[in-house]
Enzyme design. Structure first.
Site, short mmCIF file in Angstrom:
data_model
loop_
_atom_site.label_atom_id
_atom_site.label_comp_id
_atom_site.label_asym_id
_atom_site.label_seq_id
_atom_site.Cartn_x
_atom_site.Cartn_y
_atom_site.Cartn_z
N SER A 64 -36.06 -26.60 31.75
CA SER A 64 -35.79 -25.22 31.38
C SER A 64 -36.96 -24.54 30.66
O SER A 64 -37.00 -23.32 30.57
CB SER A 64 -34.54 -25.13 30.49
N LYS A 76 -35.51 -23.94 23.19
CA LYS A 76 -35.75 -22.71 23.94
C LYS A 76 -36.72 -21.84 23.15
O LYS A 76 -37.11 -22.16 22.04
CB LYS A 76 -34.44 -21.93 24.13
#
Length: 280
Positions: free
Chosen positions: A43, A120
């Site tokens: 990701s 993230k």
């Protein structure tokens, strides 16, 4: 008890004490200073690759219950949540010695529902509005600066412990073929610049509603935009939603080393060009 037996038992006791103090010191170090983290998914490509090993700086944002580790040993049925250890630090979405994260930081945080650790990029600050239109990030109604960054290429092969194949802009690609993604350089209003990847246009999360970040919360996205479950997805066991301040664990600053194999112990698969690589 004979002298020999006493000596044997003494040696065992000394070994137990040594292990105990070693574990205690390691636990304190991990709780207060740096937590090891191994990148399990794609990701955050191409900023972070599957198999990157890094230490998370816990001093950057201060301390909350999330600073304590989850202890999970499935083989022995051990499942101790951080709140079970450090619930006394659960202080109504506040932190001890709290520091404010900066937009663009790469952050490890505790998922609000599953309590797993995620990594993230911090995109939206409290009070910001966030929206994607045609894959372009808009903050507070304005598009961020985007430049063409060429392409990101990798081999189409099973990656990491989960042995998943990467998704490619040029699919279908056979195994061991060249997998390509489009790269863009994105610049946030505060000047932080980093690369993002695009697999294809028209993906579900390329166009979103307008999100308003509540006070005491943050909006996170993965750099591999078409392959990231993040704050664009409502808070569930998969989606992240808005992340409370107290769930921040720390900032990721540098990759220590990186393994292209199924385990970080497979030293012959280490990537020689990623030792001590700074994280932008």
């Amino acid at each position: 008890m004979s002298e020999e037996s006493q000596g044997f038992m003494g040696a065992i006791w000394e070994t137990i004490k040594t292990i105990f103090w070693a574990l205690l010191i390691a636990g304190v170090f991990r709780t207060l200073f740096f937590q090891p983290f191994w990148i399990p998914s794609s990701s955050m490509k191409d900023t972070l690759l599957i198999g990157d090993f890094l230490f998370v700086n816990k001093m950057a944002y201060g301390y909350s219950y999330a600073s304590c580790p989850n202890i999970k040993i499935a083989r022995f049925g051990v499942d101790i949540d951080a709140k079970d250890i450090c619930g006394f630090l659960d202080r109504d979405n506040s932190r001890l010695f709290g520091g404010e994260p900066e937009q663009g930081d790469v952050v490890v945080f505790r998922h609000p529902v599953t309590h797993q650790d995620y990594i993230k990029r911090l995109i939206g600050m409290p009070g910001d509005t966030v929206q994607l239109k045609g894959g372009v990030l808009h903050l507070n109604g304005e598009p961020v600066q985007v430049q063409d960054g060429g392409t990101f290429s990798e081999m189409k092969e099973p990656q990491g412990p989960e042995q998943r194949f990467p998704r490619c802009s040029n699919d279908p690609v056979g195994e061991f073929g060249t997998c390509v993604k489009q790269r863009q350089i994105e610049t946030l209003p505060n000047g932080v610049t980093y690369s993002t990847l695009n697999i294809r246009n028209g993906e579900d999360l390329d166009d979103t509603k307008v999100f308003t970040v509540p006070d005491g919360h943050y909006f996170f996205m993965g750099d591999n935009r078409d392959n990231s479950l993040d704050s664009r997805v409502t808070q569930t066991s998969f989606g992240v939603g808005m992340v409370p301040y107290e769930n921040l664990i720390g900032r990721a600053d540098r990759v220590m080393f990186s393994s292209a194999g199924r385990s970080m112990l497979f030293f012959w698969t280490w990537r020689g060009d990623r030792f001590f690589e700074a994280i932008d």
